[in-house]
Design a protein around this motif. Structure first.
Motif, mmCIF file in Angstrom:
data_model
loop_
_atom_site.group_PDB
_atom_site.id
_atom_site.type_symbol
_atom_site.label_atom_id
_atom_site.label_comp_id
_atom_site.label_asym_id
_atom_site.label_seq_id
_atom_site.Cartn_x
_atom_site.Cartn_y
_atom_site.Cartn_z
ATOM 1 N N HIS A 106 89.381 104.858 103.718
ATOM 2 C CA HIS A 106 89.934 103.662 103.075
ATOM 3 C C HIS A 106 89.272 103.526 101.711
ATOM 4 C CE1 HIS A 106 91.482 101.159 106.773
ATOM 5 N NE2 HIS A 106 92.244 102.211 106.505
ATOM 6 N N PRO A 107 89.967 103.899 100.645
ATOM 7 C CA PRO A 107 89.390 103.786 99.297
ATOM 8 C C PRO A 107 88.961 102.362 98.950
ATOM 9 C CG PRO A 107 91.362 105.146 99.241
ATOM 10 C CD PRO A 107 91.287 104.539 100.603
ATOM 11 N N SER A 108 89.560 101.380 99.607
ATOM 12 C CA SER A 108 89.213 99.978 99.337
ATOM 13 C C SER A 108 87.799 99.643 99.795
ATOM 14 C CB SER A 108 90.191 99.051 100.067
ATOM 15 O OG SER A 108 90.002 99.154 101.482
ATOM 16 N N GLY A 109 87.252 100.460 100.693
ATOM 17 C CA GLY A 109 85.933 100.182 101.249
ATOM 18 C C GLY A 109 85.979 99.371 102.527
ATOM 19 N N SER A 110 87.162 98.888 102.909
ATOM 20 C CA SER A 110 87.318 98.118 104.139
ATOM 21 C C SER A 110 87.288 99.046 105.345
ATOM 22 C CB SER A 110 88.646 97.359 104.126
ATOM 23 O OG SER A 110 88.902 96.795 105.401
ATOM 24 N N LEU A 111 86.584 98.627 106.377
ATOM 25 C CA LEU A 111 86.537 99.429 107.603
ATOM 26 C C LEU A 111 87.488 98.925 108.683
ATOM 27 C CD1 LEU A 111 82.702 100.092 107.838
ATOM 28 C CD2 LEU A 111 84.496 101.731 107.262
ATOM 29 N N LEU A 112 88.190 97.837 108.401
ATOM 30 C CA LEU A 112 89.092 97.274 109.400
ATOM 31 C C LEU A 112 90.366 98.099 109.509
ATOM 32 C CD1 LEU A 112 88.745 93.481 108.541
ATOM 33 C CD2 LEU A 112 87.652 94.745 110.415
ATOM 34 N N PRO A 113 90.766 98.463 110.752
ATOM 35 C CA PRO A 113 92.013 99.213 110.912
ATOM 36 C C PRO A 113 93.226 98.325 110.655
ATOM 37 C CG PRO A 113 90.954 98.853 113.049
ATOM 38 C CD PRO A 113 90.054 98.273 112.014
ATOM 39 N N SER A 114 94.211 98.903 109.987
ATOM 40 C CA SER A 114 95.465 98.200 109.719
ATOM 41 C C SER A 114 96.419 98.429 110.896
ATOM 42 C CB SER A 114 96.096 98.728 108.430
ATOM 43 O OG SER A 114 96.464 100.090 108.600
ATOM 44 N N ASN A 115 97.537 97.720 110.894
ATOM 45 C CA ASN A 115 98.549 97.960 111.930
ATOM 46 C C ASN A 115 99.067 99.395 111.877
ATOM 47 O OD1 ASN A 115 98.416 95.505 113.237
ATOM 48 N ND2 ASN A 115 99.929 94.551 111.891
ATOM 49 N N PRO A 116 99.355 99.955 110.677
ATOM 50 C CA PRO A 116 99.756 101.365 110.638
ATOM 51 C C PRO A 116 98.662 102.307 111.186
ATOM 52 C CG PRO A 116 100.393 100.293 108.598
ATOM 53 C CD PRO A 116 99.548 99.306 109.359
ATOM 54 N N ASP A 117 97.392 101.973 110.971
ATOM 55 C CA ASP A 117 96.297 102.783 111.524
ATOM 56 C C ASP A 117 96.362 102.786 113.050
ATOM 57 O OD1 ASP A 117 95.362 103.185 108.940
ATOM 58 O OD2 ASP A 117 93.751 101.696 109.113
ATOM 59 N N ARG A 118 96.587 101.608 113.626
ATOM 60 C CA ARG A 118 96.674 101.499 115.091
ATOM 61 C C ARG A 118 97.897 102.245 115.622
ATOM 62 N NH1 ARG A 118 95.275 96.275 113.563
ATOM 63 N NH2 ARG A 118 93.148 95.708 114.127
ATOM 64 N N CYS A 119 99.016 102.143 114.899
ATOM 65 C CA CYS A 119 100.261 102.802 115.327
ATOM 66 C C CYS A 119 100.131 104.325 115.319
ATOM 67 C CB CYS A 119 101.429 102.376 114.452
ATOM 68 S SG CYS A 119 101.959 100.688 114.740
ATOM 69 N N ILE A 120 99.558 104.881 114.240
ATOM 70 C CA ILE A 120 99.436 106.350 114.173
ATOM 71 C C ILE A 120 98.454 106.846 115.229
ATOM 72 C CG2 ILE A 120 97.628 106.541 112.398
ATOM 73 C CD1 ILE A 120 100.749 108.755 112.613
ATOM 74 N N THR A 121 97.431 106.053 115.513
ATOM 75 C CA THR A 121 96.467 106.421 116.563
ATOM 76 C C THR A 121 97.173 106.503 117.904
ATOM 77 O OG1 THR A 121 94.696 105.316 115.344
ATOM 78 C CG2 THR A 121 94.286 105.775 117.662
ATOM 79 N N ALA A 122 97.950 105.486 118.238
ATOM 80 C CA ALA A 122 98.671 105.463 119.516
ATOM 81 C C ALA A 122 99.683 106.601 119.597
ATOM 82 C CB ALA A 122 99.372 104.117 119.693
ATOM 83 N N LYS A 123 100.364 106.876 118.493
ATOM 84 C CA LYS A 123 101.377 107.938 118.464
ATOM 85 C C LYS A 123 100.742 109.315 118.681
ATOM 86 C CE LYS A 123 105.494 108.863 115.712
ATOM 87 N NZ LYS A 123 106.192 108.573 114.460
ATOM 88 N N ILE A 124 99.614 109.554 118.028
ATOM 89 C CA ILE A 124 98.922 110.839 118.180
ATOM 90 C C ILE A 124 98.353 110.971 119.596
ATOM 91 C CG2 ILE A 124 96.897 112.175 117.415
ATOM 92 C CD1 ILE A 124 97.530 111.095 114.550
ATOM 93 N N ALA A 125 97.799 109.904 120.123
ATOM 94 C CA ALA A 125 97.262 109.943 121.491
ATOM 95 C C ALA A 125 98.365 110.259 122.496
ATOM 96 C CB ALA A 125 96.589 108.613 121.835
ATOM 97 N N LYS A 126 99.531 109.628 122.325
ATOM 98 C CA LYS A 126 100.658 109.851 123.236
ATOM 99 C C LYS A 126 101.174 111.288 123.136
ATOM 100 C CE LYS A 126 105.035 107.824 124.632
ATOM 101 N NZ LYS A 126 106.022 106.777 124.386
ATOM 102 N N ALA A 127 101.311 111.789 121.915
ATOM 103 C CA ALA A 127 101.765 113.174 121.728
ATOM 104 C C ALA A 127 100.750 114.150 122.323
ATOM 105 C CB ALA A 127 101.972 113.468 120.247
ATOM 106 N N GLY A 128 99.480 113.856 122.141
ATOM 107 C CA GLY A 128 98.428 114.704 122.694
ATOM 108 C C GLY A 128 98.456 114.770 124.208
ATOM 109 N N GLU A 129 98.796 113.660 124.850
ATOM 110 C CA GLU A 129 98.889 113.646 126.312
ATOM 111 C C GLU A 129 99.920 114.663 126.798
ATOM 112 O OE1 GLU A 129 99.607 109.729 127.897
ATOM 113 O OE2 GLU A 129 97.858 108.901 126.853
ATOM 114 N N LEU A 130 101.042 114.741 126.110
ATOM 115 C CA LEU A 130 102.098 115.684 126.500
ATOM 116 C C LEU A 130 101.648 117.131 126.369
ATOM 117 C CD1 LEU A 130 105.175 113.983 124.803
ATOM 118 C CD2 LEU A 130 104.653 114.069 127.249
#
Length: 155
Positions: A106-130
């Motif tokens: 995060h170039p802004s320096g913020s460490l808080l995850p955004s909604n898109p951060d949470r979405c891509i995490t869930a999507k990658i985790a789900k694809a990885g399960e398969l």
């Protein structure tokens, strides 16, 4: 005499699955914590880009959580980057990875995850399960620190 129908096999692309390394298994870094993954990833980040533009990288891990390689999945703009999950998993499959630690800055320096951060995490985790490739963590990194989805119970 060869007909056009019989010679079509000659114009089909050949696909070769190969992973070459010169690193012995005993010399590979072992990921045992989010702090070590952060240290390793930060060392591979271009210091001129970490605070300037967003990038997404992947630690590809073997069964023992030893690093097979680091794949730069995406490099974007100041406020975001787009990750093609198909290419991410193509790299993981080619390396024979069974585990992943994904990371982006995060170039802004913020460490808080955004909604898109949470979405891509869930999507990658789900694809990885398969594919039987486990997503072990997602790190958001800055020049000074990191946020671990696994450590915070968000994975």
């Amino acid at each position: 005499m060869e007909t056009a129908e019989n010679s079509n096999w000659k114009i089909v692309s050949e696909i070769d699955l190969i992973y070459k390394t010169k690193v012995k298994n005993s010399e590979r870094p072992h990921i045992a914590s989010s702090s070590y993954a952060f240290t390793l990833l930060k060392g591979c980040w271009d210091p001129g880009k970490i605070g300037f533009l967003e990038q997404f990288k992947v630690l590809l891990l073997n069964q023992s959580n030893k690093v097979l390689g680091i794949y730069e999945a995406s490099s974007g703009g100041i406020t975001g980057t787009v990750v093609d999950i198909r290419l991410l998993f193509a790299a993981a499959l080619k390396a024979g990875a069974v585990g992943l630690v994904i990371a982006h800055n995060h170039p802004s320096g913020s460490l808080l995850p955004s909604n898109p951060d949470r979405c891509i995490t869930a999507k990658i985790a789900k694809a990885g399960e398969l594919l039987d490739i486990k997503l072990l963590d997602h790190l958001i990194i800055t020049e000074e620190s990191y946020y671990s989805f696994a450590d915070e119970g968000a994975l």
